[in-house]
Design an enzyme around this catalytic site. Structure first.
Site, PDB file in Angstrom:
ATOM      1  N   HIS A  71       0.826  -0.969   0.151  1.00  0.00           N
ATOM      2  CA  HIS A  71      -0.068  -0.252  -0.212  1.00  0.00           C
ATOM      3  C   HIS A  71       0.873   1.630  -0.063  1.00  0.00           C
ATOM      4  O   HIS A  71       0.577   2.022  -0.400  1.00  0.00           O
ATOM      5  CB  HIS A  71      -1.250  -0.092   1.442  1.00  0.00           C
ATOM      6  CG  HIS A  71      -1.756   1.372   1.012  1.00  0.00           C
ATOM      7  ND1 HIS A  71      -2.421   1.129   0.739  1.00  0.00           N
ATOM      8  CD2 HIS A  71      -1.839   2.481   2.455  1.00  0.00           C
ATOM      9  CE1 HIS A  71      -3.492   2.664   0.858  1.00  0.00           C
ATOM     10  NE2 HIS A  71      -2.945   2.820   1.610  1.00  0.00           N
ATOM     11  N   TYR A  72       2.305   0.709   0.911  1.00  0.00           N
ATOM     12  CA  TYR A  72       2.875   2.464   0.728  1.00  0.00           C
ATOM     13  C   TYR A  72       3.004   2.890  -0.782  1.00  0.00           C
ATOM     14  O   TYR A  72       3.398   3.908  -1.195  1.00  0.00           O
ATOM     15  CB  TYR A  72       4.254   1.842   1.845  1.00  0.00           C
ATOM     16  CG  TYR A  72       5.847   2.633   2.211  1.00  0.00           C
ATOM     17  CD1 TYR A  72       5.571   4.366   2.486  1.00  0.00           C
ATOM     18  CD2 TYR A  72       6.508   2.417   1.503  1.00  0.00           C
ATOM     19  CE1 TYR A  72       6.378   5.088   1.711  1.00  0.00           C
ATOM     20  CE2 TYR A  72       7.260   2.676   0.991  1.00  0.00           C
ATOM     21  CZ  TYR A  72       7.778   4.215   1.254  1.00  0.00           C
ATOM     22  OH  TYR A  72       8.668   5.216   0.998  1.00  0.00           O
TER      23      TYR A  72
END
Length: 217
Positions: free
Chosen positions: A129-130
């Site tokens: 997600h980062y």
């Protein structure tokens, strides 16, 4: 000399960058989230500006950065959860881009991430997600009409560094000291002819100024 607004001024890169820019003759404002951080910023010569990039709107960010020539975005959620990652690493740069446009600030420097980061390890949802948020921020800046530089450091280590780096458009993955990232940003800011570039960065064997000089077209 430039008036520079740093988002992430109290972080591992930003806290090193501010004094470097001041030593070079620039004036610097640093956005900080905690009120008690104002003292250390002033002590380093940075004008503090209290605000939380997670909560600020683009309009509020435009008011805070008004009168500046350059925006540097070096803030990050540092693995503190998906919601914070979305708000800081994803939405933060997008709001800052809007603020830059509103103020007629053409120059924007974004600290992103080396796309090879942890590719040799099993994927983890939070890290993926980062990476997604970082990529979306990169895409938004590259699609803007600003004079931008996206700096993609390798794995960050909490050291001042020795001023020796490998910086180019495509290099092998590796580690990089936060101090070397700050020094590279400072050199890029003093080389405004380098723009609309994505630069990868690790520790290396070349002095920062020589590495940046080699990127001039």
């Amino acid at each position: 000399m430039s008036h520079i607004f740093i988002i992430g001024a109290t972080g591992g890169v930003g806290s090193r960058l501010g004094p470097m820019l001041i030593a070079a003759g620039h004036t610097v404002t640093g956005l900080h989230r905690k009120p008690e951080q104002a003292h250390s910023l002033r002590a380093s010569g940075v004008q503090p500006c209290h605000g939380d990039i997670m909560d600020m709107t683009a309009d509020e960010l435009a008011k805070a950065s008004k009168g500046h020539d350059v925006i540097v975005f070096s803030a990050g959620a540092a693995g503190s959860g998906a919601d914070r990652t979305t708000a800081i690493d994803g939405n933060g740069p997008i709001k800052a881009i809007e603020a830059a446009k509103a103020n007629g600030i053409s120059r924007f420097y974004l600290v992103s991430v080396f796309l090879d980061a942890l590719r040799d390890q099993p994927p983890k949802e939070g890290f993926e997600h980062y990476m997604k948020m970082k990529r979306e921020a990169d895409n938004a800046l590259a699609a803007s009409d600003l004079e931008w530089v996206i700096l993609r450091p390798g794995t960050l280590v909490s050291e001042d560094g020795n001023g020796l780096v490998n910086a180019s458009r495509a290099i092998p993955y590796g580690k990089v000291a936060r101090g070397n990232v700050a020094a590279t940003l400072a050199a890029l800011i003093d080389s405004p002819e380098i723009n609309c570039e994505i630069i990868e960065l690790t520790n290396g064997n070349t002095p920062v100024l020589d590495a940046i000089s080699s990127l001039r077209r």
